[in-house]
Write an enzyme that holds these catalytic residues in place. Structure first.
Site, PDB file in Angstrom:
ATOM      1  N   MET A 175      13.474  17.917  29.343  1.00 16.82           N
ATOM      2  CA  MET A 175      12.021  17.799  29.501  1.00 16.82           C
ATOM      3  C   MET A 175      11.315  18.655  28.443  1.00 16.82           C
ATOM      4  SD  MET A 175      11.266  17.235  33.491  1.00 16.82           S
ATOM      5  CE  MET A 175      11.329  18.920  34.004  1.00 16.82           C
ATOM      6  N   GLY A 176      12.038  19.061  27.410  1.00 16.38           N
ATOM      7  CA  GLY A 176      11.412  19.857  26.353  1.00 16.38           C
ATOM      8  C   GLY A 176      11.263  21.314  26.753  1.00 16.38           C
TER       9      GLY A 176
ATOM     10  N   HIS B 183      15.154  25.852  25.126  1.00 19.43           N
ATOM     11  CA  HIS B 183      15.626  27.234  24.978  1.00 19.43           C
ATOM     12  C   HIS B 183      17.120  27.170  24.677  1.00 19.43           C
ATOM     13  CE1 HIS B 183      17.146  26.525  28.993  1.00 19.43           C
ATOM     14  NE2 HIS B 183      15.923  26.314  29.463  1.00 19.43           N
TER      15      HIS B 183
ATOM     16  N   HIS C 295      19.375  24.618  26.597  1.00 16.06           N
ATOM     17  CA  HIS C 295      19.368  23.253  26.043  1.00 16.06           C
ATOM     18  C   HIS C 295      20.155  23.208  24.730  1.00 16.06           C
ATOM     19  CE1 HIS C 295      15.307  23.416  28.174  1.00 16.06           C
ATOM     20  NE2 HIS C 295      15.861  22.377  28.749  1.00 16.06           N
TER      21      HIS C 295
ATOM     22  N   GLY D  78      23.488  20.405  32.338  1.00 12.46           N
ATOM     23  CA  GLY D  78      23.785  21.804  32.629  1.00 12.46           C
ATOM     24  C   GLY D  78      24.192  22.014  34.074  1.00 12.46           C
TER      25      GLY D  78
ATOM     26  N   LYS E 114      23.450  24.595  35.488  1.00 10.26           N
ATOM     27  CA  LYS E 114      22.262  25.289  36.015  1.00 10.26           C
ATOM     28  C   LYS E 114      21.603  24.467  37.122  1.00 10.26           C
ATOM     29  CE  LYS E 114      18.113  27.384  35.902  1.00 10.26           C
ATOM     30  NZ  LYS E 114      17.199  26.325  36.154  1.00 10.26           N
TER      31      LYS E 114
ATOM     32  N   SER F 187      13.014  26.719  31.419  1.00  6.68           N
ATOM     33  CA  SER F 187      11.703  26.524  30.786  1.00  6.68           C
ATOM     34  C   SER F 187      10.602  27.181  31.612  1.00  6.68           C
ATOM     35  CB  SER F 187      11.402  25.031  30.645  1.00  6.68           C
ATOM     36  OG  SER F 187      12.428  24.398  29.914  1.00  6.68           O
ATOM     37  N   ARG F 188      10.839  27.323  32.923  1.00  5.40           N
ATOM     38  CA  ARG F 188       9.798  27.889  33.786  1.00  5.40           C
ATOM     39  C   ARG F 188       9.766  29.419  33.738  1.00  5.40           C
ATOM     40  NH1 ARG F 188      11.152  23.198  37.209  1.00  5.40           N
ATOM     41  NH2 ARG F 188       9.283  21.955  37.473  1.00  5.40           N
TER      42      ARG F 188
END
Ligand code: AMP
Length: 290
Positions: A38-39, A42, A45, A158, A160, A197-198
């Site tokens: 989703m862009g 980091h 990714h 991932g 994750k 990303s968050r």
């Protein structure tokens, strides 16, 4: 030997498909690795892309913030979007093509009118699936659409997002999709916080205490490995989590590493999964014992 290329950026299905067809005609046996994202990229990714780069002839990444997997009260509008920096990361890793469609390119009609993929209840009835109803339908549907557009030989996800990985593996098996799913271990900050990303939403106080989440699930893993009953290990962990300022626990479970069935006595492979909110930021993490 594949010729060196700059990273290409495709914004439409048509433009991407023309490139993919040409590649298939010229190199029918080329292995194409796919990294959906989703862009707001980091190092987590980038690691997926690097693994794909090592294992595949061509690497395609997608950047698409998928509205179908966000509930109305969630952060679709304020999800971080950093496209220029994302392309730089893709270039540095040697990604051949980035697919970056608009929402209307992917959803030609209102999402409520779309054909959907419904993952099995046994996989999504608990953990994130319980706290985010509709989330895994949105994920599975968009991932299937992306697989059909990108036409990869293998796709990288991932660990994750462990439940997501399990849902995608199951979809590929149940629907006989002709590709292989590769899971990649979670990439962490030096202090143990899983990259996400968050994480940019965390205040400095929240960022300081966030690594405690990984410390607590690691302690659960160690405890159950030394034969502490799962319920005892979880009770102890909840006490530790309560000590983290501002943390609101959603779930903490020990599950079978393949089926995600909750376990009372740990047996390998198992996974300790957690989701918690720190202020407004929802964080998830897990540790796997294969
Ligand atoms: P997202 O952009 O959050 O949808 O993530 C895209 C892919 O990157 C998913 O397969 C994630 O599981 C993976 N990913 C995100 N963060 C990490 C991380 N810290 N380590 C490994 N993979 C990750």
């Amino acid at each position: 030997m594949k010729p060196a290329v700059d990273t290409l950026v495709f914004e439409t299905v048509k433009a991407y498909s023309e490139w993919r067809e040409k590649l298939r005609a010229e190199q029918p046996d080329a292995i194409v690795g796919f990294v959906p994202t989703m862009g707001a990229l980091h190092q987590g990714h980038a690691t997926l892309m690097r693994v794909a780069r090592q294992e595949c002839d061509y690497v395609v990444a997608s950047i698409f913030v998928n509205p179908m997997q966000f509930a109305p009260h969630e952060d679709f509008d304020r999800y971080p979007r950093t496209f220029p920096a994302d392309v730089e990361i893709c270039k540095n890793v040697g990604v051949d093509a980035v697919f970056r469609p608009s929402v209307s390119e992917i959803y030609e009609r209102p999402i409520s009118d779309m054909t959907k993929v419904i993952p099995p209840k046994e996989l999504i009835g608990h953990l994130c699936g319980f706290f985010r109803p509709g989330f895994f339908e949105g994920v599975a549907t968009v991932v299937l659409k992306l697989f059909n557009i990108i036409q990869p030989t293998q796709a990288y996800f991932g660990e994750k997002d462990y439940q997501q990985l399990a849902v995608i593996k199951r979809m590929v098996k149940d629907l006989n999709l002709p590709l292989e799913i590769v899971g990649v271990p979670t990439v962490r900050e030096r202090d143990g916080l899983a990259m996400s990303s968050r994480n940019v939403y965390l205040s400095s106080d929240e960022r300081n205490v966030a690594p405690g989440i990984h410390a607590v699930i690691s302690a659960v893993r160690d405890a159950v490995l030394s034969r502490t009953p799962v319920s005892t290990a979880i009770s102890q962990a909840k006490v530790s989590l309560t000590a983290i300022e501002g943390l609101e626990l959603q779930y903490l479970e020990v599950c079978d590493g393949d089926t995600l069935e909750p376990l009372e006595q740990a047996r390998k492979p198992f996974v300790v999964l957690v989701a918690a909110k720190l202020g407004n930021v929802r964080l998830i993490d897990n540790v796997v014992e294969h």
